[in-house]
Design a protein around this motif. Structure first.
Motif, PDB file in Angstrom:
ATOM      1  N   ALA A 125       0.946  -1.091   0.137  1.00 49.38           N
ATOM      2  CA  ALA A 125       0.233  -0.056   0.036  1.00 49.38           C
ATOM      3  C   ALA A 125       0.915   1.214  -0.149  1.00 49.38           C
ATOM      4  CB  ALA A 125      -0.903  -0.050   1.130  1.00 49.38           C
ATOM      5  N   GLU A 126       1.989   1.249   0.848  1.00 49.27           N
ATOM      6  CA  GLU A 126       2.896   2.491   0.849  1.00 49.27           C
ATOM      7  C   GLU A 126       3.622   2.735  -0.651  1.00 49.27           C
ATOM      8  OE1 GLU A 126       6.757   4.067   3.309  1.00 49.27           O
ATOM      9  OE2 GLU A 126       5.272   2.676   4.469  1.00 49.27           O
ATOM     10  N   VAL A 127       3.842   1.425  -1.097  1.00 50.20           N
ATOM     11  CA  VAL A 127       4.658   1.473  -2.572  1.00 50.20           C
ATOM     12  C   VAL A 127       3.733   2.207  -3.576  1.00 50.20           C
ATOM     13  CG1 VAL A 127       5.517   0.034  -4.528  1.00 50.20           C
ATOM     14  CG2 VAL A 127       6.118  -0.645  -2.081  1.00 50.20           C
ATOM     15  N   ALA A 128       2.313   1.816  -3.348  1.00 47.69           N
ATOM     16  CA  ALA A 128       1.393   2.330  -4.547  1.00 47.69           C
ATOM     17  C   ALA A 128       1.065   3.702  -4.096  1.00 47.69           C
ATOM     18  CB  ALA A 128      -0.123   1.710  -4.429  1.00 47.69           C
ATOM     19  N   ARG A 129       1.082   4.216  -2.953  1.00 49.75           N
ATOM     20  CA  ARG A 129       0.946   5.754  -2.553  1.00 49.75           C
ATOM     21  C   ARG A 129       2.177   6.502  -2.952  1.00 49.75           C
ATOM     22  NH1 ARG A 129      -1.442   3.217   2.002  1.00 49.75           N
ATOM     23  NH2 ARG A 129       0.713   3.609   3.253  1.00 49.75           N
TER      24      ARG A 129
END
Length: 98
Positions: free
Chosen positions: A4-8
């Protein structure tokens, strides 16, 4: 810290077109390949490609065989490739949690 952090960070969000798989404690056969992340979200793909091409980005990972032989890879290295190590480092708070 996680997908999720990678995507953000890439300017997107995880959605129904995104698949991810944990490889922690996964045993693989020699030559076997798996996809740990896949998406059909064009905006997320563009953001991930841009991040991968950014000289400030980095990817480091370590893996071990069932015989406790370990290798470390730093994608920023001049000749990126697995380097034998005694054991995988403890990445602490920087560890990816899948």
């Amino acid at each position: 810290r996680d997908w999720a952090e990678v995507a953000r960070a890439a300017g997107g969000e995880l959605g129904p077109s995104t698949q991810r798989r944990s490889v922690v404690s996964l045993v693989m056969r020699p030559g076997e390949a798996i996809d740990v992340f896949a998406t059909r979200d064009a905006e997320l793909v563009a953001g991930l490609v841009a991040a991968a091409q950014d000289p400030g980005s980095s990817l480091e990972y370590c893996y071990c065989s069932i015989f406790d032989e370990c290798w470390f890879v730093d994608a920023r290295a001049e000749l990126p490739g697995p380097e034998p190590v005694e054991a995988c480092p403890d990445f602490g708070d920087d560890a990816f949690r899948s």
